[in-house]
Design a protein around this motif. Structure first.
Motif, short mmCIF file in Angstrom:
data_model
loop_
_atom_site.label_atom_id
_atom_site.label_comp_id
_atom_site.label_asym_id
_atom_site.label_seq_id
_atom_site.Cartn_x
_atom_site.Cartn_y
_atom_site.Cartn_z
N PRO A 86 0.78 -1.35 0.06
CA PRO A 86 -0.10 0.05 -0.04
C PRO A 86 0.85 1.22 -0.03
CG PRO A 86 0.08 -1.10 2.00
CD PRO A 86 0.69 -1.91 1.38
N ASP A 87 0.42 2.52 -0.31
CA ASP A 87 1.10 3.54 -0.31
C ASP A 87 1.56 4.11 1.14
OD1 ASP A 87 -1.66 4.16 0.53
OD2 ASP A 87 -2.16 5.84 -0.60
N THR A 88 0.75 3.33 2.11
CA THR A 88 1.33 3.74 3.50
C THR A 88 2.36 2.53 3.92
OG1 THR A 88 -0.57 2.13 4.32
CG2 THR A 88 -0.98 4.47 4.23
N ARG A 89 2.69 1.79 3.11
CA ARG A 89 3.85 0.65 3.07
C ARG A 89 3.43 -0.44 4.08
NH1 ARG A 89 8.30 5.47 2.66
NH2 ARG A 89 8.24 5.58 0.53
N GLY A 90 2.68 -0.41 4.92
CA GLY A 90 2.10 -1.43 5.69
C GLY A 90 3.42 -2.18 6.44
N LEU A 91 4.14 -1.19 7.09
CA LEU A 91 5.36 -1.77 7.85
C LEU A 91 4.60 -1.69 9.49
CD1 LEU A 91 8.49 -0.18 6.22
CD2 LEU A 91 7.47 -2.68 6.05
N PHE A 92 5.39 -2.37 10.34
CA PHE A 92 5.38 -2.30 11.64
C PHE A 92 6.43 -1.42 12.35
CE2 PHE A 92 3.25 -5.98 10.58
CZ PHE A 92 2.10 -5.92 11.20
N PRO A 93 6.29 -0.13 12.58
CA PRO A 93 7.30 0.78 12.78
C PRO A 93 8.21 0.57 13.91
CG PRO A 93 4.94 2.13 13.20
CD PRO A 93 4.86 0.57 12.69
N GLU A 94 7.75 -0.20 14.85
CA GLU A 94 8.35 -0.24 16.24
C GLU A 94 9.26 -1.60 15.98
OE1 GLU A 94 9.21 1.86 18.35
OE2 GLU A 94 7.76 3.52 17.59
N MET A 95 8.85 -2.53 15.12
CA MET A 95 9.58 -3.71 14.91
C MET A 95 10.80 -3.55 14.23
SD MET A 95 6.68 -6.54 14.29
CE MET A 95 5.12 -6.98 15.33
N SER A 96 11.66 -4.63 14.36
CA SER A 96 12.87 -4.44 13.37
C SER A 96 12.81 -5.06 12.07
CB SER A 96 13.91 -5.50 14.11
OG SER A 96 13.34 -6.82 14.08
N VAL A 97 13.75 -4.56 11.26
CA VAL A 97 13.65 -5.21 9.94
C VAL A 97 13.13 -6.65 9.90
CG1 VAL A 97 15.05 -5.61 7.86
CG2 VAL A 97 15.06 -3.32 8.99
N TYR A 98 14.10 -7.43 10.58
CA TYR A 98 13.91 -8.98 10.76
C TYR A 98 12.37 -9.46 11.03
CZ TYR A 98 14.53 -13.68 12.49
OH TYR A 98 14.26 -14.91 12.66
N GLU A 99 12.00 -8.51 12.18
CA GLU A 99 10.70 -8.93 12.58
C GLU A 99 9.73 -8.58 11.49
OE1 GLU A 99 11.16 -8.22 17.53
OE2 GLU A 99 10.97 -6.60 16.33
N ASN A 100 9.71 -7.46 11.04
CA ASN A 100 8.69 -7.14 9.83
C ASN A 100 8.78 -8.34 8.66
OD1 ASN A 100 7.35 -4.35 9.65
ND2 ASN A 100 9.08 -3.87 10.85
N LEU A 101 10.04 -8.75 8.37
CA LEU A 101 10.08 -9.70 7.46
C LEU A 101 9.37 -11.17 7.89
CD1 LEU A 101 13.72 -9.32 6.20
CD2 LEU A 101 11.47 -8.66 4.79
N LEU A 102 9.49 -11.38 9.19
CA LEU A 102 8.91 -12.69 9.70
C LEU A 102 7.26 -12.33 9.51
CD1 LEU A 102 10.78 -13.85 12.81
CD2 LEU A 102 11.05 -14.39 10.51
N MET A 103 6.94 -11.32 10.07
CA MET A 103 5.25 -10.78 9.90
C MET A 103 4.85 -10.99 8.45
SD MET A 103 4.50 -10.07 12.85
CE MET A 103 2.74 -9.31 12.61
N GLY A 104 5.70 -10.64 7.43
CA GLY A 104 5.22 -10.93 6.28
C GLY A 104 5.39 -12.58 5.75
N ALA A 105 5.78 -13.30 6.54
CA ALA A 105 5.93 -14.75 6.26
C ALA A 105 4.71 -15.58 7.19
CB ALA A 105 7.44 -15.37 6.63
#
Ligand SMILES: Nc1ncnc2c1ncn2[C@@H]1O[C@H](COP(=O)(O)OP(=O)(O)OP(=O)(O)O)[C@@H](O)[C@H]1O
Ligand SMILES: [Mg+2]
Length: 239
Positions: A86-105
């Motif tokens: 999405p245009d808002t990117r859909g990231l979890f700002p307080e989570m780490s890069v690694y944790e965001n990637l896990l959320m994607g999985a």
């Protein structure tokens, strides 16, 4: 190319009864990069949110690989391989890069499969590996967009929609993100539906474009007609 992956038929949608999309027909063939271009408020985001199932259409249909998915919820569409950055990117700002990637999985059940996907996205975006412990909100705009794309790649996108991935990025980073999107198609075989305001970048990598204005598709062009598409876009977008 007759292999239609995604199709909308006379799609009408809006907010609280106020119509924004007035019978939109688009097609995306397997392996294509297709862009939706148009001015602010034309209905680009509304269109891809409706394709994703976040907005329920008033009428019309959404077909994915010939199957009518108009009434499926977004989660079921994701399971079919239809994804959105999405245009808002859909990231979890307080989570780490690694944790965001896990959320994607979250749909990937098998641990070794997750590891394999992590290696894949780290290969594609080495900067994310370097920064894997850093909180998402502290990444630069370009890095955040890379992470947003990497996050969806942790799932299994077959058709990926991106809403203004170059928003807020410098020309250099916009070019980089645009090249990455082309790589997703060329190297990973992911079909792309792109929404862009930076017409120049979109035309560089697209096979076909639609111009949308006030909720209507007003022009469609393949590469042979991009010059006239640009002229039309100057009229609508003023670029
Ligand atoms: N949540 C909402 N509630 C009511 N109206 C909305 C909502 N979101 C968008 N709209 C309206 O729908 C129309 C289309 O908006 P949309 O966000 O789809 O345009 P867009 O082409 O994506 O524009 P931009 O280039 O600025 O992102 C606009 O008139 C907008 O004001
Ligand atoms: Mg938008």
């Amino acid at each position: 190319m007759n292999d239609i992956m995604l199709e909308t038929q006379s799609l009408e949608a809006g907010y609280k009864g106020v119509k924004v999309l007035w019978g939109v027909n688009i097609k995306v063939h397997r392996g294509e990069i297709v862009s939706i271009l148009g001015p602010n408020g034309a209905g680009k985001t509304t269109l891809i949110r409706t394709i994703m199932g976040i907005i329920k259409p008033y009428s019309g249909k959404v077909l994915f690989e010939g199957k009518d998915i108009t009434n499926l919820d977004p989660y079921r569409r994701i399971k079919l391989g239809l994804y959105l950055v999405p245009d808002t990117r859909g990231l979890f700002p307080e989570m780490s890069v690694y944790e965001n990637l896990l959320m994607g999985a979250y749909l990937v059940k098998n641990r070794s499969e997750v590891e394999k996907k992590l290696e894949e996205v780290y290969g594609l975006f080495p900067v994310l590996k370097e920064r894997n412990k850093q909180k998402a909100r502290t990444l630069s705009g370009g890095e955040q967009q890379m992470l947003a794309i990497a996050k969806v790649l942790m799932g299994s996108p077959r058709l990926l929609m991106l809403d203004e991935p170059t928003l807020g990025l410098s020309p250099k980073l916009s070019a980089e993100v645009t090249n990455t999107i082309k790589k997703l198609r060329d190297e990973l075989g992911i079909t792309i539906l792109l929404v862009e305001e930076k017409v120049h970048y979109a035309l560089k990598i697209s096979d076909r474009v639609y111009v949308i204005d006030q909720g209507n598709i007003v022009y469609e062009a393949d590469r042979t007609r991009f010059a006239s598409a640009e002229e039309i876009l100057r009229k609508y977008v003023g670029t």
